[in-house]
Write an enzyme that holds these catalytic residues in place. Structure first.
Site, PDB file in Angstrom:
ATOM      1  N   LYS A  95      29.742  49.605  22.891  1.00 58.11           N
ATOM      2  CA  LYS A  95      31.056  50.167  23.197  1.00 58.11           C
ATOM      3  C   LYS A  95      31.017  51.669  22.905  1.00 58.11           C
ATOM      4  CE  LYS A  95      32.027  45.903  23.869  1.00 58.11           C
ATOM      5  NZ  LYS A  95      32.035  45.330  25.225  1.00 58.11           N
ATOM      6  N   SER A 105      34.176  39.241  32.408  1.00 59.29           N
ATOM      7  CA  SER A 105      33.015  39.847  31.755  1.00 59.29           C
ATOM      8  C   SER A 105      31.709  39.250  32.261  1.00 59.29           C
ATOM      9  CB  SER A 105      33.102  39.684  30.233  1.00 59.29           C
ATOM     10  OG  SER A 105      32.908  38.331  29.858  1.00 59.29           O
ATOM     11  N   ASP A 132      29.593  33.738  12.433  1.00 62.29           N
ATOM     12  CA  ASP A 132      29.625  35.187  12.618  1.00 62.29           C
ATOM     13  C   ASP A 132      28.321  35.617  13.287  1.00 62.29           C
ATOM     14  OD1 ASP A 132      29.578  37.952  12.422  1.00 62.29           O
ATOM     15  OD2 ASP A 132      30.204  38.004  10.314  1.00 62.29           O
ATOM     16  N   GLY A 175      33.038  32.633  27.033  1.00 64.40           N
ATOM     17  CA  GLY A 175      31.852  32.099  27.689  1.00 64.40           C
ATOM     18  C   GLY A 175      31.445  32.787  28.973  1.00 64.40           C
ATOM     19  N   GLY A 176      31.950  34.009  29.209  1.00 67.15           N
ATOM     20  CA  GLY A 176      31.615  34.722  30.444  1.00 67.15           C
ATOM     21  C   GLY A 176      30.121  34.975  30.600  1.00 67.15           C
ATOM     22  N   CYS A 185      32.495  33.728  22.995  1.00 69.64           N
ATOM     23  CA  CYS A 185      33.835  33.310  23.415  1.00 69.64           C
ATOM     24  C   CYS A 185      34.438  34.268  24.460  1.00 69.64           C
ATOM     25  CB  CYS A 185      34.737  33.231  22.192  1.00 69.64           C
ATOM     26  SG  CYS A 185      36.462  32.845  22.551  1.00 69.64           S
ATOM     27  N   ASP A 204      27.741  40.748  23.662  1.00 69.46           N
ATOM     28  CA  ASP A 204      28.826  41.604  24.162  1.00 69.46           C
ATOM     29  C   ASP A 204      29.972  41.627  23.158  1.00 69.46           C
ATOM     30  OD1 ASP A 204      30.169  43.280  25.961  1.00 69.46           O
ATOM     31  OD2 ASP A 204      31.164  41.607  26.964  1.00 69.46           O
TER      32      ASP A 204
END
Length: 360
Positions: free
Chosen positions: A305, A187, A259, A222-223, A220, A276
């Protein structure tokens, strides 16, 4: 030229077609679309010859969400003779003179890619003939039109031109980015491409510079954080999951196990907000709106999305709604743009810049 040729991702032809019909109608140019599912391109055939030349000038490529590249094209050349494919191409391009570049391309499908070896070999003799005819300049010129020859099948090609100031700098509109071995996920290429696409190269030193404070919502593993860290930025990585340890070891990342929809930045000097998260696009849009209204960032890049139906319509509604809500809440100076990038899949990437007229 009578056709407008548009490259897109395979499976998104319907969305690209709906979009170009909308833009052509706004310019009072009549025509109809021709496309097949998974062809990775769309043809908008104008009713009037020469109207494609108008479209390629007046429709800004960066204003289109689903088109990666576009060019004005002549009628489809079929059954090009193996012994002389060049002569029919020269004839179709006869009204073009002193173009600055030649691109021999194929759509981004497995079937079309089988022609890529032929295209590479064919480029050299075609370039020589184009120069001899005065269609192409002796040396490449980035300020002159670009000649496109796109083979959609063996012996079958669309030929035409795009304008250098309204064209992707990449063949087929596809940037070739290298996946870094140390990046924690693929990603990462999405944010890398987004920075290249939305931020002019001559502004990278001021808008993508080291020392900036940033927030990555849904970070998460971490891309996207990786792209910020490698540019020397400090990152508040927000996610209940784990962040790649190598990123944490840089000392540039602070992990907030929280969150993303409830997180508030502890400091108010955030330049970049990136996001993302896999969530409903309307909910992500509302989150970014809230941050913008609070003035918690200067620029944001986030992904929406896509639903399975009416993708162009649904994305357009979300962008229009965002624009209205920001203006209603006195966020009047902003730039909002959207693109279905090459490294996106079933999503689009949106860039929001606040107070662009105030500089950096």
């Amino acid at each position: 030229m009578i056709n407008l040729f548009l490259f897109c991702r395979a499976g998104y032809e319907k969305d690209c077609a709906a979009e170009i019909q909308h833009h052509a109608a706004a310019l009072n140019i009549g025509g109809f679309v021709k496309t097949n599912k998974n062809d990775a391109y769309v043809i908008f055939q104008c009713f009037k010859d020469g109207d494609a030349d108008i479209l390629v000038k007046k429709i800004k490529l960066n204003s289109l969400i689903f088109a990666r590249q576009m060019f004005a094209a002549a009628e489809l050349l079929k059954k090009l003779p193996e012994q002389d494919r060049i002569s029919p191409i020269l004839e179709a391009l006869s009204k073009i003179s002193y173009a600055g570049e030649l691109r021999v391309e194929t759509p981004d499908t497995n079937e079309a890619k089988e022609l890529s070896t032929f295209c590479r070999k064919f480029t050299v003799p075609l370039r020589q003939k184009l120069k001899k005819k005065g269609i192409l300049q002796e040396k490449e010129n980035p300020k002159r039109p670009i000649v496109h020859v796109c083979f959609v099948a063996p012996g079958t090609a669309y030929v035409g031109f795009s304008l250098s100031n309204n064209s992707s700098p990449y063949a087929c509109g596809i940037p070739r980015l290298k996946m870094a071995a140390e990046a924690p996920s693929r990603s990462t290429l999405k944010l890398d491409e987004a920075f290249i696409h939305f931020i002019p190269k001559d502004e990278h030193e001021t808008r993508l510079t080291s020392g900036m404070h940033t927030v990555d919502l849904g970070a998460c593993p971490g891309g996207w954080t990786y792209q910020l860290v490698r540019r020397g930025m400090f990152v508040a990585a927000v996610d209940n999951g784990a962040i790649d340890q190598a990123l944490m070891d840089t000392g540039q990342v602070k992990h907030y196990q929280a969150d993303g929809f409830r997180f508030e930045p502890p400091r108010k000097n955030i330049y970049w907000l990136v996001c993302d998260m896999i969530e409903k696009p309307s909910r992500v849009a509302e989150l970014i709106e809230a941050w913008a209204i609070n003035g918690w960032f200067k620029e944001a890049i986030f992904n929406l999305k896509l639903p399975m139906k009416s993708r162009y319509k649904d994305v357009s509604i979300i962008l229009e709604t965002m624009t209205e809500i920001l203006k209603e809440n006195d966020v009047k100076d902003f730039e909002l743009s959207c693109k279905h990038l090459y490294h996106d899949r079933d999503e689009v990437t949106v860039h929001l810049r606040l107070n662009p007229t105030k500089g950096f």
